[in-house]
Design a protein around this motif. Structure first.
Motif, PDB file in Angstrom:
ATOM      1  N   PRO A 167       0.834  -1.201   0.000  1.00  0.00           N
ATOM      2  CA  PRO A 167       0.000   0.000   0.000  1.00  0.00           C
ATOM      3  C   PRO A 167       0.872   1.256   0.000  1.00  0.00           C
ATOM      4  O   PRO A 167       1.848   1.327   0.750  1.00  0.00           O
ATOM      5  N   LEU A 168       0.511   2.231  -0.833  1.00  0.00           N
ATOM      6  CA  LEU A 168       1.337   3.419  -1.018  1.00  0.00           C
ATOM      7  C   LEU A 168       0.610   4.639  -0.458  1.00  0.00           C
ATOM      8  O   LEU A 168      -0.487   4.983  -0.896  1.00  0.00           O
ATOM      9  N   ASP A 169       1.228   5.289   0.533  1.00  0.00           N
ATOM     10  CA  ASP A 169       0.685   6.527   1.090  1.00  0.00           C
ATOM     11  C   ASP A 169       1.238   7.709   0.299  1.00  0.00           C
ATOM     12  O   ASP A 169       2.466   7.863   0.170  1.00  0.00           O
ATOM     13  N   VAL A 170       0.335   8.533  -0.221  1.00  0.00           N
ATOM     14  CA  VAL A 170       0.725   9.650  -1.078  1.00  0.00           C
ATOM     15  C   VAL A 170       0.156  10.941  -0.512  1.00  0.00           C
ATOM     16  O   VAL A 170      -1.004  10.990  -0.088  1.00  0.00           O
ATOM     17  N   GLN A 171       0.974  11.987  -0.514  1.00  0.00           N
ATOM     18  CA  GLN A 171       0.524  13.322  -0.113  1.00  0.00           C
ATOM     19  C   GLN A 171       0.319  14.157  -1.375  1.00  0.00           C
ATOM     20  O   GLN A 171       1.241  14.319  -2.192  1.00  0.00           O
ATOM     21  N   PHE A 172      -0.892  14.685  -1.540  1.00  0.00           N
ATOM     22  CA  PHE A 172      -1.222  15.512  -2.697  1.00  0.00           C
ATOM     23  C   PHE A 172      -1.279  16.976  -2.274  1.00  0.00           C
ATOM     24  O   PHE A 172      -1.767  17.308  -1.186  1.00  0.00           O
ATOM     25  N   ASP A 173      -0.785  17.842  -3.160  1.00  0.00           N
ATOM     26  CA  ASP A 173      -0.663  19.265  -2.827  1.00  0.00           C
ATOM     27  C   ASP A 173      -1.138  20.110  -4.006  1.00  0.00           C
ATOM     28  O   ASP A 173      -0.721  19.890  -5.142  1.00  0.00           O
ATOM     29  N   ALA A 174      -2.050  21.051  -3.719  1.00  0.00           N
ATOM     30  CA  ALA A 174      -2.554  21.964  -4.762  1.00  0.00           C
ATOM     31  C   ALA A 174      -2.224  23.409  -4.456  1.00  0.00           C
ATOM     32  O   ALA A 174      -2.787  24.318  -5.068  1.00  0.00           O
ATOM     33  N   THR A 175      -1.317  23.645  -3.500  1.00  0.00           N
ATOM     34  CA  THR A 175      -1.064  25.012  -3.052  1.00  0.00           C
ATOM     35  C   THR A 175      -0.365  25.866  -4.095  1.00  0.00           C
ATOM     36  O   THR A 175      -0.358  27.096  -3.979  1.00  0.00           O
ATOM     37  N   TYR A 201     -11.177  22.710  -3.465  1.00  0.00           N
ATOM     38  CA  TYR A 201     -10.254  21.838  -4.196  1.00  0.00           C
ATOM     39  C   TYR A 201     -10.811  20.420  -4.080  1.00  0.00           C
ATOM     40  O   TYR A 201     -10.998  19.922  -2.965  1.00  0.00           O
ATOM     41  N   VAL A 202     -11.062  19.759  -5.204  1.00  0.00           N
ATOM     42  CA  VAL A 202     -11.667  18.427  -5.194  1.00  0.00           C
ATOM     43  C   VAL A 202     -10.710  17.446  -5.875  1.00  0.00           C
ATOM     44  O   VAL A 202     -10.308  17.665  -7.027  1.00  0.00           O
ATOM     45  N   TRP A 203     -10.353  16.362  -5.166  1.00  0.00           N
ATOM     46  CA  TRP A 203      -9.431  15.342  -5.679  1.00  0.00           C
ATOM     47  C   TRP A 203     -10.203  14.060  -5.948  1.00  0.00           C
ATOM     48  O   TRP A 203     -10.948  13.598  -5.085  1.00  0.00           O
ATOM     49  N   ARG A 204      -9.998  13.474  -7.130  1.00  0.00           N
ATOM     50  CA  ARG A 204     -10.581  12.176  -7.476  1.00  0.00           C
ATOM     51  C   ARG A 204      -9.437  11.214  -7.789  1.00  0.00           C
ATOM     52  O   ARG A 204      -8.603  11.495  -8.648  1.00  0.00           O
ATOM     53  N   PHE A 205      -9.410  10.065  -7.080  1.00  0.00           N
ATOM     54  CA  PHE A 205      -8.199   9.254  -7.027  1.00  0.00           C
ATOM     55  C   PHE A 205      -8.159   8.101  -8.032  1.00  0.00           C
ATOM     56  O   PHE A 205      -7.185   7.357  -8.074  1.00  0.00           O
ATOM     57  N   ALA A 231     -11.865  13.588  -2.222  1.00  0.00           N
ATOM     58  CA  ALA A 231     -11.443  14.310  -1.017  1.00  0.00           C
ATOM     59  C   ALA A 231     -11.331  15.781  -1.358  1.00  0.00           C
ATOM     60  O   ALA A 231     -11.198  16.155  -2.531  1.00  0.00           O
ATOM     61  N   ARG A 232     -11.369  16.617  -0.326  1.00  0.00           N
ATOM     62  CA  ARG A 232     -11.357  18.058  -0.536  1.00  0.00           C
ATOM     63  C   ARG A 232     -10.276  18.696   0.313  1.00  0.00           C
ATOM     64  O   ARG A 232     -10.014  18.250   1.429  1.00  0.00           O
ATOM     65  N   GLY A 233      -9.675  19.751  -0.219  1.00  0.00           N
ATOM     66  CA  GLY A 233      -8.648  20.486   0.499  1.00  0.00           C
ATOM     67  C   GLY A 233      -7.460  20.753  -0.388  1.00  0.00           C
ATOM     68  O   GLY A 233      -7.225  20.053  -1.384  1.00  0.00           O
ATOM     69  N   ASP A 234      -6.678  21.801  -0.049  1.00  0.00           N
ATOM     70  CA  ASP A 234      -5.507  22.080  -0.875  1.00  0.00           C
ATOM     71  C   ASP A 234      -4.384  21.082  -0.624  1.00  0.00           C
ATOM     72  O   ASP A 234      -3.512  20.907  -1.465  1.00  0.00           O
ATOM     73  N   ARG A 235      -4.431  20.401   0.535  1.00  0.00           N
ATOM     74  CA  ARG A 235      -3.490  19.299   0.808  1.00  0.00           C
ATOM     75  C   ARG A 235      -4.290  18.113   1.339  1.00  0.00           C
ATOM     76  O   ARG A 235      -5.043  18.267   2.298  1.00  0.00           O
ATOM     77  N   VAL A 236      -4.124  16.950   0.735  1.00  0.00           N
ATOM     78  CA  VAL A 236      -4.829  15.755   1.193  1.00  0.00           C
ATOM     79  C   VAL A 236      -3.876  14.568   1.136  1.00  0.00           C
ATOM     80  O   VAL A 236      -2.898  14.568   0.383  1.00  0.00           O
ATOM     81  N   ASP A 237      -4.168  13.572   1.973  1.00  0.00           N
ATOM     82  CA  ASP A 237      -3.412  12.313   1.980  1.00  0.00           C
ATOM     83  C   ASP A 237      -4.317  11.193   1.473  1.00  0.00           C
ATOM     84  O   ASP A 237      -5.529  11.199   1.726  1.00  0.00           O
ATOM     85  N   HIS A 238      -3.719  10.233   0.768  1.00  0.00           N
ATOM     86  CA  HIS A 238      -4.498   9.105   0.255  1.00  0.00           C
ATOM     87  C   HIS A 238      -3.609   7.875   0.180  1.00  0.00           C
ATOM     88  O   HIS A 238      -2.415   7.971  -0.113  1.00  0.00           O
ATOM     89  N   THR A 239      -4.215   6.705   0.451  1.00  0.00           N
ATOM     90  CA  THR A 239      -3.494   5.435   0.379  1.00  0.00           C
ATOM     91  C   THR A 239      -4.034   4.601  -0.772  1.00  0.00           C
ATOM     92  O   THR A 239      -5.237   4.335  -0.838  1.00  0.00           O
ATOM     93  N   PHE A 240      -3.158   4.213  -1.686  1.00  0.00           N
ATOM     94  CA  PHE A 240      -3.494   3.297  -2.777  1.00  0.00           C
ATOM     95  C   PHE A 240      -3.139   1.884  -2.316  1.00  0.00           C
ATOM     96  O   PHE A 240      -1.972   1.602  -2.026  1.00  0.00           O
ATOM     97  N   ARG A 241      -4.140   1.015  -2.247  1.00  0.00           N
ATOM     98  CA  ARG A 241      -3.947  -0.293  -1.632  1.00  0.00           C
ATOM     99  C   ARG A 241      -3.613  -1.403  -2.623  1.00  0.00           C
ATOM    100  O   ARG A 241      -3.179  -2.474  -2.222  1.00  0.00           O
TER     101      ARG A 241
END
Length: 501
Positions: free
Chosen positions: A429-437, A449-453, A460-470
């Protein structure tokens, strides 16, 4: 010495019998399994207990005193936060069937990190569990704790929906008549002062272990004769869950978002956005109440805005006028409660899309502007393309209302979304930090800010979000930046997830 000699002789005889059984091939390996990955146990102010039940069938005439007995390691995670973790060893195994309850505790300080992950995952609960159980009675048997990987509330956002419903309950026209206005060029004529709140909703903002940010959005028009301030002078917000005041905010907790005008001219409409920051110090109290109540929560959200228009003496306008709103609903989950459905009656106002935009399924483009979404019955117009006045026919009485949209022309708006991922590749599983700042916006402010994985999980919403790809795969992650005038722009970033070797 006679008693001691008898004890020693007895022990030697037992060991001799067991060794003899083993040599003769009579000693058999036990059978081990897991009856229940987890149930809630005792709940206190300091900790919440989780009970994992395992069983062992020991077919031998002696217990586990000749071996290591029962040992186990197990864990339960929610949204990547370790909710419970336990290790047990040397548990006695008697001959025959054994049922053993292994107990561990959720430390309440783990609840705040989980809440952060829960909000960032758009109120989706990702539950995982695993571990191993080993029984040793001279021969050894091992079983895996059944792997749990399930998602709860994937299609629901009950908390923000309750706040949205409370915001939308404030809709209505709130006006007063007064002649105590000077310097507006209208002489001594009576004036109408007030607001028309046409729609309200809420979205999540940044969240950390100390605070949660919610953004409240209102479509507000001015039905009066004088300018009125866009920012309220008073504010009350209360979110009660199972009689726990989860969030309370008033007064200075409210800030007017960037890009919102200070005043609303007569006959014009604005989308105004207020940001509220709330403390997270009651999240663990609510979670314990949710567990004690069989994973059920009664939700009540209350909100009120109070305006005191400038240059108008003695006028106070409250929305709603009679006191705070009262939006109520309920939430039920099945984290560790067996044979129970996860469901909620909490729902936000109709016509608010995933990105927080106001739409209307009963739209009417007869006014000639293809960019409008119109609610004919109430003369509401949301225009994302021009600043012209639209004449809209009211279906209920045939009258025509002319409304100036007051929205910046889309040709003057520039949205340049920039999405980065760190890391961009790795093993699952890969933990990724996404940044739109690094995104840039001109001519408007950012509403969302809307993220589709691209992996089947909720946005998820926010200028910075974390997501795990399993799981392994190539994922095209899309970032959409939403301006407060309704314009959107998107970009993508690629993440490569490899399987374990």
């Amino acid at each position: 010495m006679g008693i001691l000699r008898k004890v020693v002789v007895g022990i030697v005889l037992v060991i001799a019998v067991v060794v003899g059984l083993y040599v003769a091939g009579v000693l058999q390996a036990p059978t081990v399994g897991v009856a229940d990955v987890g149930d809630w146990g005792t709940v206190s102010e300091e900790e919440t207990e989780i009970v994992t039940t395992v069983w062992v069938d020991n077919p031998n005439p002696v217990g586990a005193s000749v071996g290591d007995g029962l040992s186990a390691s197990y864990h339960i995670d929610m949204n990547g936060v370790r909710l419970a973790e336990g290790e047990k060893s040397g548990v006695t195994i008697q001959p025959g069937n054994n049922t053993v309850a292994l107990r561990t505790n959720v430390q309440n300080e783990n609840i705040a990190p989980w809440w952060v992950a829960f909000v960032r995952a758009n109120e989706t609960i990702n539950l995982t569990a695993g571990g191993t159980v080993t029984a040793n009675t001279g021969l050894t048997a091992t079983a895996d704790v059944p792997s749990v990987d399930r998602t709860l509330l994937a299609d629901s956002t009950p908390v923000i929906d309750a706040l949205s419903a409370a915001a939308n309950e404030s809709t209505g026209t709130y006006t007063v008549g007064t002649s105590d206005v000077t310097g507006d060029g209208l002489g001594d004529a009576d004036r109408t002062v007030g607001y028309r709140i046409e729609r309200g909703w809420a979205t999540w903002g940044p969240v950390d272990e100390s605070t949660t940010t919610a953004r409240f959005h209102f479509v507000v028009s001015n039905p009066g004769d004088v300018r009125v301030p866009a920012e309220p002078d008073g504010f009350r917000l209360n979110l009660v869950m199972n009689d726990v005041e989860l969030f309370t905010a008033e007064g200075d907790a409210l800030t007017l978002s960037d890009g919102v005008p200070e005043t609303i001219p007569p006959g014009e409409r604005r989308v105004v956005n207020y940001t509220v920051t709330m403390d997270n110090d009651k999240v663990d109290d609510w979670f314990r109440s949710h567990v004690r109540n069989g994973e059920r929560t009664d939700v009540e959200a209350n909100l009120q805005l109070v305006f005191r228009p400038e240059r108008v003496s003695g006028v106070e306008i409250a929305a709603p006028a009679g006191g705070v709103t009262a939006a109520t609903c309920d939430l039920q989950t099945a984290i560790l409660v067996d044979d129970q459905e996860t469901e909620t009656t909490c729902a936000g106002p109709a016509g608010v899309t995933e990105a927080g935009l106001v739409t209307d399924s009963d739209s009417d483009e007869s006014d000639g502007d293809a960019g409008d979404s119109v609610d004919d019955a109430t003369d509401r117009v949301t225009n994302a393309t021009d600043e012209t006045a639209d004449a809209v026919t009211n279906a209920t009485d045939g009258t025509t209302a002319t409304v100036t949209d007051g929205v910046t022309d889309s040709t003057d708006v520039e949205l340049d979304p920039v999405a980065t991922a760190s890391p961009e590749s790795g093993e699952a599983p890969l933990d990724v930090q996404f940044d739109a700042t690094e995104s840039t916006v001109t001519g408007t402010a950012v509403a969302e800010y809307v993220w589709r994985f691209d992996d089947g999980t909720p946005p998820a919403r926010g200028d910075r979000v974390d997501h795990t790809f399993r799981t392994a795969g190539t994922y095209e992650v899309e970032l959409t930046v939403v301006g407060e005038n309704g314009n959107t722009a998107s970009t993508t970033v690629t993440v490569e997830v490899e399987g374990r070797l």
